[in-house]
Scaffold this motif. Structure first.
Motif, PDB file in Angstrom:
ATOM      1  N   LEU A  61      -0.905   5.693   7.980  1.00  0.00           N
ATOM      2  CA  LEU A  61       0.091   4.742   7.669  1.00  0.00           C
ATOM      3  C   LEU A  61      -0.054   3.397   8.622  1.00  0.00           C
ATOM      4  O   LEU A  61      -0.144   2.213   8.026  1.00  0.00           O
ATOM      5  CB  LEU A  61       1.591   5.022   7.890  1.00  0.00           C
ATOM      6  N   ALA A  62      -0.377   3.726   9.871  1.00  0.00           N
ATOM      7  CA  ALA A  62      -0.782   2.344  10.612  1.00  0.00           C
ATOM      8  C   ALA A  62      -1.995   1.634  10.254  1.00  0.00           C
ATOM      9  O   ALA A  62      -2.000   0.372  10.166  1.00  0.00           O
ATOM     10  CB  ALA A  62      -1.041   2.953  12.042  1.00  0.00           C
ATOM     11  N   SER A  95       3.209  -8.516   2.899  1.00  0.00           N
ATOM     12  CA  SER A  95       2.741  -7.353   2.770  1.00  0.00           C
ATOM     13  C   SER A  95       3.417  -6.208   3.354  1.00  0.00           C
ATOM     14  O   SER A  95       4.472  -6.210   4.496  1.00  0.00           O
ATOM     15  CB  SER A  95       1.435  -7.274   3.342  1.00  0.00           C
ATOM     16  N   ALA A  96       3.288  -4.903   2.873  1.00  0.00           N
ATOM     17  CA  ALA A  96       4.098  -3.539   3.493  1.00  0.00           C
ATOM     18  C   ALA A  96       3.429  -2.410   3.192  1.00  0.00           C
ATOM     19  O   ALA A  96       2.498  -2.367   2.261  1.00  0.00           O
ATOM     20  CB  ALA A  96       5.525  -3.381   2.914  1.00  0.00           C
ATOM     21  N   ALA A  97       3.459  -1.201   3.691  1.00  0.00           N
ATOM     22  CA  ALA A  97       2.805  -0.008   3.340  1.00  0.00           C
ATOM     23  C   ALA A  97       3.852   0.874   3.901  1.00  0.00           C
ATOM     24  O   ALA A  97       4.599   1.040   4.835  1.00  0.00           O
ATOM     25  CB  ALA A  97       1.565   0.163   4.150  1.00  0.00           C
ATOM     26  N   PHE A  98       3.840   1.978   3.102  1.00  0.00           N
ATOM     27  CA  PHE A  98       4.784   3.182   3.363  1.00  0.00           C
ATOM     28  C   PHE A  98       4.365   4.481   2.527  1.00  0.00           C
ATOM     29  O   PHE A  98       3.600   4.339   1.668  1.00  0.00           O
ATOM     30  CB  PHE A  98       6.213   2.977   2.810  1.00  0.00           C
ATOM     31  N   THR A 111      -1.057  -0.308   7.110  1.00  0.00           N
ATOM     32  CA  THR A 111      -0.245  -1.385   7.480  1.00  0.00           C
ATOM     33  C   THR A 111      -1.083  -2.512   8.022  1.00  0.00           C
ATOM     34  O   THR A 111      -1.105  -3.733   7.408  1.00  0.00           O
ATOM     35  CB  THR A 111       0.686  -0.980   8.345  1.00  0.00           C
ATOM     36  N   SER A 112      -2.227  -2.142   8.863  1.00  0.00           N
ATOM     37  CA  SER A 112      -2.862  -3.208   9.268  1.00  0.00           C
ATOM     38  C   SER A 112      -4.007  -3.822   8.390  1.00  0.00           C
ATOM     39  O   SER A 112      -4.283  -5.093   8.315  1.00  0.00           O
ATOM     40  CB  SER A 112      -3.899  -2.369  10.500  1.00  0.00           C
ATOM     41  N   ARG A 132      -1.747  -6.138   6.358  1.00  0.00           N
ATOM     42  CA  ARG A 132      -1.649  -7.048   6.918  1.00  0.00           C
ATOM     43  C   ARG A 132      -2.538  -8.334   7.183  1.00  0.00           C
ATOM     44  O   ARG A 132      -2.551  -9.513   7.039  1.00  0.00           O
ATOM     45  CB  ARG A 132      -0.826  -6.782   8.021  1.00  0.00           C
ATOM     46  N   SER A 153       0.740  -1.208   0.152  1.00  0.00           N
ATOM     47  CA  SER A 153      -0.065   0.240   0.003  1.00  0.00           C
ATOM     48  C   SER A 153       0.930   1.238   0.113  1.00  0.00           C
ATOM     49  O   SER A 153       1.761   1.312   0.946  1.00  0.00           O
ATOM     50  CB  SER A 153      -0.953  -0.127   1.255  1.00  0.00           C
TER      51      SER A 153
END
Length: 414
Positions: free
Chosen positions: A177-178, A200-203, A181-182, A185, A169
């Motif tokens: 961001l939190a 998975s990842a988000a930034f 990420t959730s 995930r 994402s």
């Protein structure tokens, strides 16, 4: 391609039988002929290491990295990177065990029943028996509301043959961001629980195109799937991020124009349809369509133009037959030929019962965007439309020789 794959498997068997020194000369010649083929580099590194030439093995990696960076702007794939680390650490699993036979001698991280050479790979979920794979699909939702549709396409593709889904994402700087990420995930956990390897990842990102390209190169993916930007659906033009992705991504790229959440629904009664005229990106669309049809138990239809005796145009059945034979050879999927009049109305009508339409981009996409016919299909077809660009790396189906191009008027009348 089939010959090279068979050759690589024979070399895997020779390595498993404990003949590294005898393979070095052959592998050095093959690497000179195929400098960008990473599997041959990996095999040469293992042969050199097992022959007591650790420094030479590391030099092979450095040469591979230099070539890939200079010629394609990408780093070596995950398998080569992990093998370099294993050599630097003198990992004992790189050596054949004393007294091991041909069935049990294998490289680290590879099942004994299939002695393909691989570097050590950590299990993604130790409590689950997930298939091992060094191939992957990158899923990047550029708009959060399309995440479900992208995963509805990617999950079946990751099952046969087994591939890992990498879900990322890209969060606007003012985004949460939190929460992102959730969310990814949670989707990753669902995939893993259903037996699909996933990460998975988000930034935070202000450059969707550049960050998607970077991910595709770093993770050595086969296919990047993103949702079509609004400009593509509304006006048929590529925005800056989409243009950048098409220009520089090393893998195949597919833009999904969905028809609601989870609307990708090929199946026994809803075939996968590909308007086909023989252009490079259309071959990539056929390859991906065969993969989708196989994974979802759907039929595959190749749509070409009917004959026009008055205009001196023959029908496209010869080209469709050639494509069908190649699809059967590579993907073991039968393709049904369908002939229709040129133009978007015929494609839209043919797609009424389809579950998904795949369209290869025009080779002139930089100048014309989608073009009026492709744009009309994206806007008017009932099922979702997947727009495909062939990657910088060679695909499995596209013929190496130039083939006769039959007129499918997606790019304008010829």
């Amino acid at each position: 391609e089939l010959r090279l794959v068979a050759l690589e498997r024979r070399i895997d068997a020779d390595l498993a039988l404990g003949r590294p020194a005898a393979l070095i000369g052959e592998l050095e010649m093959l690497v000179r002929d195929q400098p960008l083929r990473e599997k041959l580099r990996l095999q040469l590194m293992i042969a050199l290491y097992r022959a007591g030439r650790q420094a030479d093995a590391l030099n092979v990696y450095q040469d591979a990295r230099t070539r890939l960076v200079e010629e394609l702007g990408i780093d070596p794939g995950r398998a080569l990177q992990q093998l370099e680390q294993a050599i630097l650490q003198q990992d004992p699993s790189l050596e054949l065990e004393d007294g091991s036979d041909s069935a049990s001698a294998h490289a680290p991280g590879t099942p004994a029943a299939a002695p393909a050479v691989s570097a050590p790979v950590a299990e993604p979920e130790p409590e689950l028996e997930l298939p091992e794979t060094d191939r992957s699909i990158l899923v990047v939702p550029w708009a959060d509301e399309h995440l479900e549709s992208l995963l509805a396409l990617a999950e079946p593709l990751a099952r046969d043959p087994a591939r890992e889904v990498i879900l990322v994402s890209l969060v606007p700087e003012d985004g949460d961001l939190a929460s992102a990420t959730s969310r990814v995930r949670e989707h990753k956990s669902r995939l893993v629980s259903r037996g699909v390897p996933a990460r998975s990842a988000a930034f935070s990102s202000q450059e969707q195109g550049a960050d998607t390209i970077r991910l595709a190169g770093k993770q050595d993916v086969d296919l990047a799937v993103v949702d079509a930007p609004s400009s593509l659906v509304d006006t048929g033009t590529f925005d800056a991020a989409a243009s950048e992705l098409l220009e520089s991504a090393p893998c195949d790229v597919a833009f999904l124009a969905p028809r609601g959440e989870g609307a990708v629904s090929p199946g026994p009664n809803h075939p996968v349809l590909v308007p086909f005229g023989g252009e490079d990106h259309e071959w990539a669309a056929v390859e991906l369509a065969a993969w989708i049809a196989s994974s979802q138990g759907a039929g595959l239809q190749l749509l070409g133009t009917d004959a026009d005796p008055d205009g001196g145009r023959r029908d496209a059945s010869r080209l469709l037959a050639s494509a069908s034979l190649m699809v059967q050879q590579i993907a073991r999927v039968d393709a049904e030929p369908v002939l229709a009049e040129p133009g978007e109305e015929a494609v839209i009508a043919a797609a009424d019962d389809a579950g998904l339409v795949l369209i290869g981009l025009s080779p002139n996409w930089r100048q014309e965007g989608l073009g009026p016919v492709r744009h009309a299909i994206v806007r008017g077809a009932k099922p979702p439309v997947l727009l495909v660009r062939r990657g910088l790396r060679p695909g499995g189906l596209a013929p190496q020789e130039t083939m006769t191009r039959f007129t499918w008027t997606l790019g304008g009348r010829r």
